[in-house]
Design a protein around this motif. Structure first.
Motif, PDB file in Angstrom:
ATOM      1  N   PHE A 137       0.824  -1.200   0.000  1.00 44.53           N
ATOM      2  CA  PHE A 137       0.000   0.000   0.000  1.00 44.53           C
ATOM      3  C   PHE A 137       0.863   1.256   0.000  1.00 44.53           C
ATOM      4  CE2 PHE A 137      -2.450   3.385   2.068  1.00 44.53           C
ATOM      5  CZ  PHE A 137      -3.534   3.432   1.208  1.00 44.53           C
ATOM      6  N   TYR A 138       2.075   1.146   0.494  1.00 51.77           N
ATOM      7  CA  TYR A 138       2.979   2.305   0.498  1.00 51.77           C
ATOM      8  C   TYR A 138       3.200   2.800  -0.931  1.00 51.77           C
ATOM      9  CZ  TYR A 138       7.040   5.218   1.612  1.00 51.77           C
ATOM     10  OH  TYR A 138       7.894   6.280   1.770  1.00 51.77           O
ATOM     11  N   ASP A 139       3.383   1.867  -1.858  1.00 50.35           N
ATOM     12  CA  ASP A 139       3.552   2.233  -3.268  1.00 50.35           C
ATOM     13  C   ASP A 139       2.252   2.802  -3.835  1.00 50.35           C
ATOM     14  OD1 ASP A 139       6.210   1.387  -3.316  1.00 50.35           O
ATOM     15  OD2 ASP A 139       5.634  -0.677  -3.798  1.00 50.35           O
ATOM     16  N   GLU A 140       1.126   2.201  -3.455  1.00 50.21           N
ATOM     17  CA  GLU A 140      -0.169   2.682  -3.936  1.00 50.21           C
ATOM     18  C   GLU A 140      -0.427   4.105  -3.453  1.00 50.21           C
ATOM     19  OE1 GLU A 140      -4.896   1.331  -4.005  1.00 50.21           O
ATOM     20  OE2 GLU A 140      -3.418   0.167  -2.893  1.00 50.21           O
ATOM     21  N   ASP A 150       7.186   9.221   3.988  1.00 48.98           N
ATOM     22  CA  ASP A 150       6.958   8.255   5.065  1.00 48.98           C
ATOM     23  C   ASP A 150       5.886   8.712   6.050  1.00 48.98           C
ATOM     24  OD1 ASP A 150       8.384  10.245   6.377  1.00 48.98           O
ATOM     25  OD2 ASP A 150      10.141   8.997   6.793  1.00 48.98           O
ATOM     26  N   PHE A 151       5.730  10.036   6.204  1.00 48.13           N
ATOM     27  CA  PHE A 151       4.723  10.482   7.165  1.00 48.13           C
ATOM     28  C   PHE A 151       3.311  10.361   6.614  1.00 48.13           C
ATOM     29  CE2 PHE A 151       2.884  13.195  10.518  1.00 48.13           C
ATOM     30  CZ  PHE A 151       3.519  12.610  11.610  1.00 48.13           C
ATOM     31  N   ALA A 152       3.197  10.256   5.303  1.00 46.62           N
ATOM     32  CA  ALA A 152       1.887   9.959   4.707  1.00 46.62           C
ATOM     33  C   ALA A 152       1.449   8.569   5.149  1.00 46.62           C
ATOM     34  CB  ALA A 152       1.966  10.045   3.187  1.00 46.62           C
ATOM     35  N   MET A 153       2.394   7.639   5.122  1.00 49.58           N
ATOM     36  CA  MET A 153       2.104   6.276   5.570  1.00 49.58           C
ATOM     37  C   MET A 153       1.864   6.251   7.079  1.00 49.58           C
ATOM     38  SD  MET A 153       1.750   3.222   4.358  1.00 49.58           S
ATOM     39  CE  MET A 153       2.099   1.461   4.492  1.00 49.58           C
ATOM     40  N   ALA A 154       2.602   7.068   7.809  1.00 49.65           N
ATOM     41  CA  ALA A 154       2.415   7.139   9.258  1.00 49.65           C
ATOM     42  C   ALA A 154       1.007   7.629   9.589  1.00 49.65           C
ATOM     43  CB  ALA A 154       3.457   8.069   9.875  1.00 49.65           C
ATOM     44  N   TYR A 155       0.509   8.578   8.794  1.00 49.55           N
ATOM     45  CA  TYR A 155      -0.860   9.072   8.984  1.00 49.55           C
ATOM     46  C   TYR A 155      -1.875   7.938   8.816  1.00 49.55           C
ATOM     47  CZ  TYR A 155      -5.319  10.464   6.883  1.00 49.55           C
ATOM     48  OH  TYR A 155      -6.640  10.533   6.535  1.00 49.55           O
ATOM     49  N   VAL A 156      -1.677   7.096   7.803  1.00 44.50           N
ATOM     50  CA  VAL A 156      -2.596   5.983   7.551  1.00 44.50           C
ATOM     51  C   VAL A 156      -2.624   5.041   8.754  1.00 44.50           C
ATOM     52  CG1 VAL A 156      -3.012   3.943   6.128  1.00 44.50           C
ATOM     53  CG2 VAL A 156      -2.370   6.107   5.046  1.00 44.50           C
ATOM     54  N   ASP A 219       6.901  16.906   6.951  1.00 44.38           N
ATOM     55  CA  ASP A 219       6.102  15.757   7.401  1.00 44.38           C
ATOM     56  C   ASP A 219       4.620  16.103   7.529  1.00 44.38           C
ATOM     57  OD1 ASP A 219       8.094  13.902   7.424  1.00 44.38           O
ATOM     58  OD2 ASP A 219       8.498  13.996   9.570  1.00 44.38           O
ATOM     59  N   LEU A 220       4.313  17.236   8.147  1.00 43.78           N
ATOM     60  CA  LEU A 220       2.915  17.620   8.319  1.00 43.78           C
ATOM     61  C   LEU A 220       2.237  17.759   6.960  1.00 43.78           C
ATOM     62  CD1 LEU A 220       0.548  18.465  10.065  1.00 43.78           C
ATOM     63  CD2 LEU A 220       1.434  20.812  10.036  1.00 43.78           C
ATOM     64  N   GLU A 221       2.931  18.343   6.006  1.00 40.90           N
ATOM     65  CA  GLU A 221       2.377  18.503   4.660  1.00 40.90           C
ATOM     66  C   GLU A 221       2.115  17.144   4.012  1.00 40.90           C
ATOM     67  OE1 GLU A 221       4.901  20.214   5.887  1.00 40.90           O
ATOM     68  OE2 GLU A 221       3.901  22.166   6.010  1.00 40.90           O
ATOM     69  N   GLU A 222       2.987  16.168   4.265  1.00 38.93           N
ATOM     70  CA  GLU A 222       2.796  14.824   3.718  1.00 38.93           C
ATOM     71  C   GLU A 222       1.514  14.199   4.258  1.00 38.93           C
ATOM     72  OE1 GLU A 222       7.565  13.705   3.253  1.00 38.93           O
ATOM     73  OE2 GLU A 222       6.283  12.576   4.642  1.00 38.93           O
ATOM     74  N   LEU A 224      -1.137  15.803   5.491  1.00 32.83           N
ATOM     75  CA  LEU A 224      -2.286  16.550   4.982  1.00 32.83           C
ATOM     76  C   LEU A 224      -2.577  16.182   3.529  1.00 32.83           C
ATOM     77  CD1 LEU A 224      -1.559  20.047   6.571  1.00 32.83           C
ATOM     78  CD2 LEU A 224      -3.418  18.482   7.182  1.00 32.83           C
ATOM     79  N   THR A 225      -1.525  15.966   2.755  1.00 31.80           N
ATOM     80  CA  THR A 225      -1.702  15.551   1.361  1.00 31.80           C
ATOM     81  C   THR A 225      -2.377  14.188   1.297  1.00 31.80           C
ATOM     82  OG1 THR A 225       0.228  16.798   0.587  1.00 31.80           O
ATOM     83  CG2 THR A 225      -0.502  14.960  -0.788  1.00 31.80           C
ATOM     84  N   ALA A 226      -1.949  13.272   2.173  1.00 32.09           N
ATOM     85  CA  ALA A 226      -2.540  11.934   2.207  1.00 32.09           C
ATOM     86  C   ALA A 226      -4.006  12.008   2.632  1.00 32.09           C
ATOM     87  CB  ALA A 226      -1.761  11.032   3.156  1.00 32.09           C
ATOM     88  N   ALA A 227      -4.306  12.821   3.651  1.00 33.92           N
ATOM     89  CA  ALA A 227      -5.678  12.967   4.125  1.00 33.92           C
ATOM     90  C   ALA A 227      -6.571  13.502   3.013  1.00 33.92           C
ATOM     91  CB  ALA A 227      -5.730  13.893   5.335  1.00 33.92           C
TER      92      ALA A 227
END
Length: 280
Positions: A137-140, A150-156, A219-222, A224-227
């Motif tokens: 899912f990290y690649d997805e 990595d912080f996008a994945m941490a958010y998930v 990291d915070l931006e990552e 928020l982008t994921a959210a």
């Protein structure tokens, strides 16, 4: 995120290379049937029956690549950080935090909520209080959702842990009677609030991660982008070219970003009662 060389969680169950017959698909955690099945009051285990392919499990150890090992180490460290943060937050409330287990899998996996394929995305099953994630899912997240870092994945992960917090606080079980007496459209409105609360709780974790000097620039931006990328409107528009608001179950991109950021600013459980919030 500062994570390399740090303590990982002992609550990680590696089931990679094992699996069962897939009976459901979906999107990122929560656009899933497993949670709905549990909330409807049924016995998710009944769905399994004899549907598991007896030849699908292998006793041979899973051979992970170096990159997979790094990802596994990363999610373990993030889980350990959530354990530290939520144990402290529950202690402040006079409660004891019960740590969830994170299950790593490939292709498909059995849970107390049924058998899910990796297309479901990361999910939490309240029936066994475990998080499930296929590391692909990290690649997805980077390629399909265009949410790198990595912080996008941490958010998930933090979002799914947020569902565990909701289970421990009794929020999850309160949805069941609503599901039984409301129309699907009306129930979806509560489901959106439920998911936005998990986003808020992910933000609470991020707040304390920053306090521990774990966040790096960007990291915070990552997060928020994921959210934003996993908002119902964004996903539906990409998939079908238009949106159907009454079918939303997680909230819009703007709502998901907003509630994550509210949690990040607050750092407390108290500010996240999305069910009493008038305007989401």
């Amino acid at each position: 995120m500062q994570w390399k060389g740090r303590r990982g969680s002992s609550n990680v169950e590696d089931r990679r290379g094992m699996g069962g017959k897939t009976i459901m698909g979906g999107g990122i955690g929560g656009i899933i049937l497993v949670l709905i099945i549990t909330l409807m009051g049924g016995n998710p285990g009944d769905l399994l029956g004899n549907m598991t392919d007896p030849g699908s499990n292998s006793s041979a150890p899973y051979e992970e690549s170096e990159r997979e090992k790094e990802l596994a180490d990363f999610v373990s460290v993030v889980l350990a950080d959530t354990e530290e943060v939520w144990s402290e937050q529950f202690k402040k409330e006079g409660l004891q935090y019960k740590e969830p287990t994170l299950v790593l899998y490939t292709d498909s996996v059995q849970s107390a909520c049924g058998t899910a394929g990796s297309s479901v995305g990361p999910f939490y099953c309240p029936g066994d209080q475990k998080l499930y994630i296929d590391l692909s899912f990290y690649d997805e997240l980077q390629q399909k959702f265009q949410a790198p870092g990595d912080f996008a994945m941490a958010y998930v992960i933090a979002h799914e842990v947020g569902h565990h917090v909701q289970t421990l606080l009794g929020t999850t079980e309160k949805l069941e009677p609503l599901r039984q007496r409301l129309s699907q459209t009306e129930y979806n409105k509560y489901q959106v609030r439920f998911e936005l609360q998990a986003d808020y709780l992910a933000g609470v974790w991020a707040h304390h991660a920053q306090g521990m000097d774990l966040l790096e620039e960007g990291d915070l931006e990552e997060a928020l982008t994921a959210a934003s990328a996993v908002g119902d409107d964004s996903i539906q528009k990409k998939a079908q070219g238009y949106v159907v608001p009454e079918s939303f179950t997680h909230g819009t991109s703007a709502q998901r970003k907003s509630w994550f950021y509210k949690g990040f600013e607050s750092g407390t459980i108290e500010g996240g009662d999305t069910f009493k919030a008038g305007n989401l």
